[in-house]
Design a protein around this motif. Sequence first.
Motif, PDB file in Angstrom:
ATOM      1  N   ILE A 211       3.665   8.891  21.701  1.00 40.90           N
ATOM      2  CA  ILE A 211       4.945   9.560  21.917  1.00 40.90           C
ATOM      3  C   ILE A 211       4.900  10.845  21.101  1.00 40.90           C
ATOM      4  CG2 ILE A 211       7.456   9.378  21.740  1.00 40.90           C
ATOM      5  CD1 ILE A 211       7.001   6.302  21.608  1.00 40.90           C
ATOM      6  N   LYS A 212       4.932  11.962  21.773  1.00 40.98           N
ATOM      7  CA  LYS A 212       4.814  13.242  21.084  1.00 40.98           C
ATOM      8  C   LYS A 212       6.135  13.632  20.433  1.00 40.98           C
ATOM      9  CE  LYS A 212       2.888  14.936  24.868  1.00 40.98           C
ATOM     10  NZ  LYS A 212       2.370  13.698  25.469  1.00 40.98           N
ATOM     11  N   GLN A 213       6.034  14.500  19.422  1.00 36.44           N
ATOM     12  CA  GLN A 213       7.210  14.939  18.680  1.00 36.44           C
ATOM     13  C   GLN A 213       8.249  15.526  19.626  1.00 36.44           C
ATOM     14  OE1 GLN A 213       5.928  17.697  15.667  1.00 36.44           O
ATOM     15  NE2 GLN A 213       5.314  16.090  14.240  1.00 36.44           N
ATOM     16  N   ASP A 214       9.488  15.087  19.481  1.00 37.50           N
ATOM     17  CA  ASP A 214      10.563  15.555  20.331  1.00 37.50           C
ATOM     18  C   ASP A 214      11.875  15.250  19.624  1.00 37.50           C
ATOM     19  OD1 ASP A 214      12.433  16.116  22.290  1.00 37.50           O
ATOM     20  OD2 ASP A 214      11.283  15.207  23.912  1.00 37.50           O
ATOM     21  N   GLU A 215      12.619  16.282  19.264  1.00 38.59           N
ATOM     22  CA  GLU A 215      13.879  16.082  18.559  1.00 38.59           C
ATOM     23  C   GLU A 215      14.897  15.310  19.394  1.00 38.59           C
ATOM     24  OE1 GLU A 215      14.902  16.645  15.413  1.00 38.59           O
ATOM     25  OE2 GLU A 215      12.773  17.030  15.073  1.00 38.59           O
ATOM     26  N   LEU A 216      14.720  15.297  20.704  1.00 33.28           N
ATOM     27  CA  LEU A 216      15.692  14.624  21.556  1.00 33.28           C
ATOM     28  C   LEU A 216      15.663  13.110  21.368  1.00 33.28           C
ATOM     29  CD1 LEU A 216      15.437  16.734  24.812  1.00 33.28           C
ATOM     30  CD2 LEU A 216      17.371  16.594  23.237  1.00 33.28           C
ATOM     31  N   ILE A 217      14.499  12.554  20.990  1.00 32.58           N
ATOM     32  CA  ILE A 217      14.455  11.112  20.743  1.00 32.58           C
ATOM     33  C   ILE A 217      15.184  10.781  19.440  1.00 32.58           C
ATOM     34  CG2 ILE A 217      12.260  10.961  19.469  1.00 32.58           C
ATOM     35  CD1 ILE A 217      11.638   8.470  21.172  1.00 32.58           C
ATOM     36  N   VAL A 218      15.156  11.727  18.493  1.00 30.84           N
ATOM     37  CA  VAL A 218      15.909  11.566  17.248  1.00 30.84           C
ATOM     38  C   VAL A 218      17.411  11.632  17.534  1.00 30.84           C
ATOM     39  CG1 VAL A 218      16.346  12.498  14.950  1.00 30.84           C
ATOM     40  CG2 VAL A 218      14.025  12.570  15.911  1.00 30.84           C
ATOM     41  N   GLU A 219      17.804  12.597  18.367  1.00 30.63           N
ATOM     42  CA  GLU A 219      19.213  12.730  18.738  1.00 30.63           C
ATOM     43  C   GLU A 219      19.697  11.502  19.504  1.00 30.63           C
ATOM     44  OE1 GLU A 219      21.472  15.079  17.887  1.00 30.63           O
ATOM     45  OE2 GLU A 219      19.879  15.754  16.529  1.00 30.63           O
ATOM     46  N   ALA A 220      18.845  10.991  20.376  1.00 25.47           N
ATOM     47  CA  ALA A 220      19.198   9.785  21.133  1.00 25.47           C
ATOM     48  C   ALA A 220      19.463   8.620  20.189  1.00 25.47           C
ATOM     49  CB  ALA A 220      18.088   9.438  22.118  1.00 25.47           C
ATOM     50  N   SER A 221      18.597   8.457  19.190  1.00 25.26           N
ATOM     51  CA  SER A 221      18.763   7.373  18.216  1.00 25.26           C
ATOM     52  C   SER A 221      20.059   7.521  17.433  1.00 25.26           C
ATOM     53  CB  SER A 221      17.570   7.345  17.249  1.00 25.26           C
ATOM     54  OG  SER A 221      16.373   7.056  17.932  1.00 25.26           O
ATOM     55  N   LYS A 222      20.403   8.766  17.082  1.00 24.88           N
ATOM     56  CA  LYS A 222      21.649   9.002  16.343  1.00 24.88           C
ATOM     57  C   LYS A 222      22.863   8.618  17.170  1.00 24.88           C
ATOM     58  CE  LYS A 222      19.893  12.756  13.413  1.00 24.88           C
ATOM     59  NZ  LYS A 222      19.987  14.218  13.110  1.00 24.88           N
ATOM     60  N   ASN A 223      22.712   8.717  18.494  1.00 19.84           N
ATOM     61  CA  ASN A 223      23.814   8.384  19.401  1.00 19.84           C
ATOM     62  C   ASN A 223      23.707   6.959  19.940  1.00 19.84           C
ATOM     63  OD1 ASN A 223      25.587  10.961  20.165  1.00 19.84           O
ATOM     64  ND2 ASN A 223      23.482  11.642  19.810  1.00 19.84           N
ATOM     65  N   ASN A 224      22.805   6.158  19.314  1.00 26.51           N
ATOM     66  CA  ASN A 224      22.619   4.752  19.706  1.00 26.51           C
ATOM     67  C   ASN A 224      22.290   4.610  21.190  1.00 26.51           C
ATOM     68  OD1 ASN A 224      25.357   4.353  17.569  1.00 26.51           O
ATOM     69  ND2 ASN A 224      23.305   3.681  17.035  1.00 26.51           N
ATOM     70  N   LYS A 225      21.424   5.497  21.667  1.00 33.07           N
ATOM     71  CA  LYS A 225      21.025   5.463  23.070  1.00 33.07           C
ATOM     72  C   LYS A 225      19.509   5.547  23.198  1.00 33.07           C
ATOM     73  CE  LYS A 225      25.225   7.543  25.005  1.00 33.07           C
ATOM     74  NZ  LYS A 225      25.764   8.658  25.824  1.00 33.07           N
TER      75      LYS A 225
END
Length: 276
Positions: A211-225
């Motif tokens: 899984i390559k670096q992507d801030e969107l996966i971090v944002e998804a985790s913050k939004n419990n999604k």
Amino acid sequence: MQIQTHTQVIGITSGRNGVGKTTVSVNLAVALHNMGYEVMILDANPSESNALTALGAQCLFNLGHFISGEKNLKDIIFVRHYGIKLIDGAKTIESMTTLKPDQATRALQQFSDLEESLDFLIIDLPPGTDPSVLSFMACTGRRLLVIRGDKEGLADAYAMVKILCSDFQLDRIYIIVNAAKTAQEAQNLFNHLNNVSTKFLNRELHYLGCIKQDELIVEASKNNKAVTEFAPTSQAAHDIRHLALSTSELERKEYAEGGLGHFVQRIIHLHDLKTS
């Protein structure tokens, strides 16, 4: 004569905290579910319910209520809006490896009852080399180890591989590289770990994906999604879907008693070894 099992039991862990193990577990589960599979997550983290938190879920009951006999297994299963089933393992991982005979028999029966309705059981395990964690990991049908690209992380990953291979005689461990800058960097990290394992342990590791670096996966985790819901066209969502496809294409484990039954029977065997 062996029969092909329905449920594939997958243990996911890492050598240390902070490599994104739970993020991988949750997103992999959601991606498999989106492919049409029935999926359950057992959150086996003793300190906090990481997988449940990542999905914005809270279970009223946990595995401890089942082990004690207060609740049946189906009573402690929570269904997330994705359709994914969840079990809160709470602080019961050690208890699951030291079940009394009557508890083990009950667990075998009730887990086996889920066999026909479940394609994948994903167990999100704590990181590190605690004996109870590795015992639990050894009971699963597939072992996935999440790594990241720094020297300390690779050293911790190798320490876990060494124990799993030497103490538990496991012959197939699958590596997932998380937060890699490029696919080539991920491949290089795997190659390095695999070369060390092959040289010193005589064990070849298996590359499942990255899984390559992507801030969107971090944002998804913050939004419990899950990232496939939060940002379905992102690089991370693409990588997660590819990882799910690779996981679904692994050769099916076959056991005469069935996947979940075999999983619990191995836990019973651990109990027998500790009390013999």
